[in-house]
Design an enzyme around this catalytic site. Structure first.
Site, PDB file in Angstrom:
ATOM      1  CG  ASP A  54       0.460  -9.035  -1.324  1.00  0.00           C
ATOM      2  OD1 ASP A  54       0.188  -8.391  -1.187  1.00  0.00           O
ATOM      3  OD2 ASP A  54       1.406  -9.780  -1.809  1.00  0.00           O
ATOM      4  CD  GLU A  69      -0.267   2.950   5.505  1.00  0.00           C
ATOM      5  OE1 GLU A  69      -1.419   3.986   5.529  1.00  0.00           O
ATOM      6  OE2 GLU A  69      -0.702   2.622   6.932  1.00  0.00           O
ATOM      7  CG  HIS A  71      -2.211   1.287   1.659  1.00  0.00           C
ATOM      8  ND1 HIS A  71      -2.993   1.025   1.072  1.00  0.00           N
ATOM      9  CD2 HIS A  71      -1.495   2.145   1.906  1.00  0.00           C
ATOM     10  CE1 HIS A  71      -3.311   2.419   0.917  1.00  0.00           C
ATOM     11  NE2 HIS A  71      -2.919   3.116   1.838  1.00  0.00           N
TER      12      HIS A  71
END
Length: 444
Positions: free
Chosen positions: A387, A396, A338
């Site tokens: 994932d 993140e 992310h």
């Protein structure tokens, strides 16, 4: 930044042995220089500092171009990014002071720059301590309250005061950091759920370890001894809570400690605990102490190192999924991190706009760029991991998490253990007056 600097002060030789000392110093300088730009760092007193650049602007409706709504590479951003100032934010001010003070010790070989950092630290510390109506930087209904809500500022006061003392040697900072009333305000005698969990919001465990260092190596005595002993005892209790024998925290079946009690994004807390545990074991060894007591039971420092090592091994791939949660490490690691910059391909002359990047945000394809070394948020409480780029609870990475990762890895690296006992105290004057010089030789 404070955490990175702390790790360099303690393990300078290990960074050098790994060939990373110049790299980590550059990183700290980048962060410290950024912080110096958020207030008038050449002034003696200030009445504001920049608390945030950009925004998520949740209150303006979901479709306003902002850092949350848009998916763009930073170099392509073309929407306005507001600046948020605060006029009373003791938590943010005290943490900035800690970061600048710690960096001034890292750069003490550069007298001019170190002095610049220390001047900035003093200015922002005085701002944080300003009287009047104090409140945390994350005022209600702000972006900060939604994403990085600060629960209190008393822990930052103890933490910042400790670093200011170590950077200046001025005993007034130590008197403040060991003040019994401040300790009570920081709830050091209660046991909230985050007790012993060192994080961006809870600096108390870090401050307790730092003040234990002072007691172990310098033993300053009266009038500090009583509070320093309390912090040292509490540090010992925290270290006990990390061990599997004590049921303070659950563990996943794969062995990952649940410091945030099963909530998402666990790894940032785990790496911080691994760093503190490794560091405290090195302090005990440097003080010729083979271990510590948990109630009537004595534990060797190797038990503490084993805790830190097994947690870091889990993160690096020794887990049920055989997944490394550090990108680029091992054969099996997250491919859909992310991260805007890593997920959008670079094509000459192509600059996807605010919504143009959504295609890359939502695709199931791996990121075109590998963000090597980034630690993702981590698995869930059942050792599961998705994932998926849009699910930040798994994928993140954060600066706070990576600082703890680097600190823990350097503490555990190399064959030998050992901290640099003296650099931390380079500004601290002798605790007791030095004896008078001997009389001149007698002459008849």
């Amino acid at each position: 930044m404070t955490l990175l600097s702390w790790s360099v002060i303690e393990y300078n030789a290990k960074y050098e042995a790994a060939g990373e000392l110049g790299h980590v110093r550059d990183t700290i300088k980048w962060g410290a220089d950024y912080l110096l730009k958020t207030f008038n760092s050449t002034a003696r007193s200030i009445d504001r500092l920049v608390a945030q650049v950009g925004g998520a602007a949740m209150s303006e409706g979901p479709s306003q171009p902002n850092d949350h709504y848009c998916w763009m590479r930073p170099e392509d951003i073309d929407y306005p990014r507001p600046v948020t100032e605060c006029h009373t934010c003791p938590d943010l001010g005290a943490e900035m002071a800690a970061a600048l003070a710690a960096a001034s010790i890292v750069f003490k070989d550069n007298r001019v720059y170190s002095h610049k950092l220390l001047h900035g630290a003093t200015t922002v510390w005085d701002f944080a301590r300003k009287g009047g109506s104090r409140q945390t930087y994350s005022v209600p209904r702000s972006d900060a309250a939604k994403f990085y809500n600060s629960t209190a500022y008393w822990d930052e006061y103890i933490w910042g005061g400790s670093w200011m003392y170590l950077a200046t040697g001025n005993s007034s900072y130590l008197q403040f950091a060991t003040d019994a009333k401040l300790a009570k305000n920081a709830h050091i005698y209660s046991r909230p759920p985050n007790y012993g969990v060192f994080s961006w919001d809870n600096k108390l465990p870090g401050a307790q370890v730092l003040l234990s260092r002072l007691r172990l190596f310098l033993s300053p005595g009266y009038p500090y001894e009583e509070m320093l002993r309390t912090y040292h005892n509490q540090t010992s209790t925290i270290m006990c809570s990390y061990l599997p024998d004590f049921r303070s925290f659950n563990r996943t079946k794969g062995g990952l400690i649940q410091l945030n009690h099963g909530q998402p994004q666990p790894l940032q807390y785990v790496v911080n605990a691994a760093f503190l545990a490794s560091l405290f074991s090195d302090y005990l060894e440097a003080a010729d102490t083979p271990g510590w007591y948990c109630g009537p039971h004595f534990y060797s420092i190797e038990v503490l190192r084993s805790f830190a090592r097994t947690q870091m091994e889990y993160i690096l791939g020794k887990n049920p999924l055989k997944m490394s949660y550090v990108v680029g490490h091992g054969k099996h690691y997250p491919k859909r991190v992310h991260h805007r910059g890593a997920s959008i391909p670079k094509k000459k002359g192509v600059h996807p706009g605010c919504k143009g990047g959504w295609t890359w945000r939502d695709t199931k394809k791996p990121n075109p760029h590998i963000i090597v070394g980034a630690m993702v948020a981590g698995p869930d409480r059942h050792d599961g991991f998705k994932d998926v780029r849009r699910n930040r609870n798994y994928t993140e990475p954060t600066l706070a998490g990576n600082a703890g990762l680097v600190a823990a890895l350097v503490a555990l690296s190399g064959e030998g253990h050992g901290v640099d006992k003296n650099t931390m105290f380079s500004a601290v004057p002798p605790m007791f007056p030095s004896p008078p010089p001997p009389p001149a030789p007698w002459k008849p």
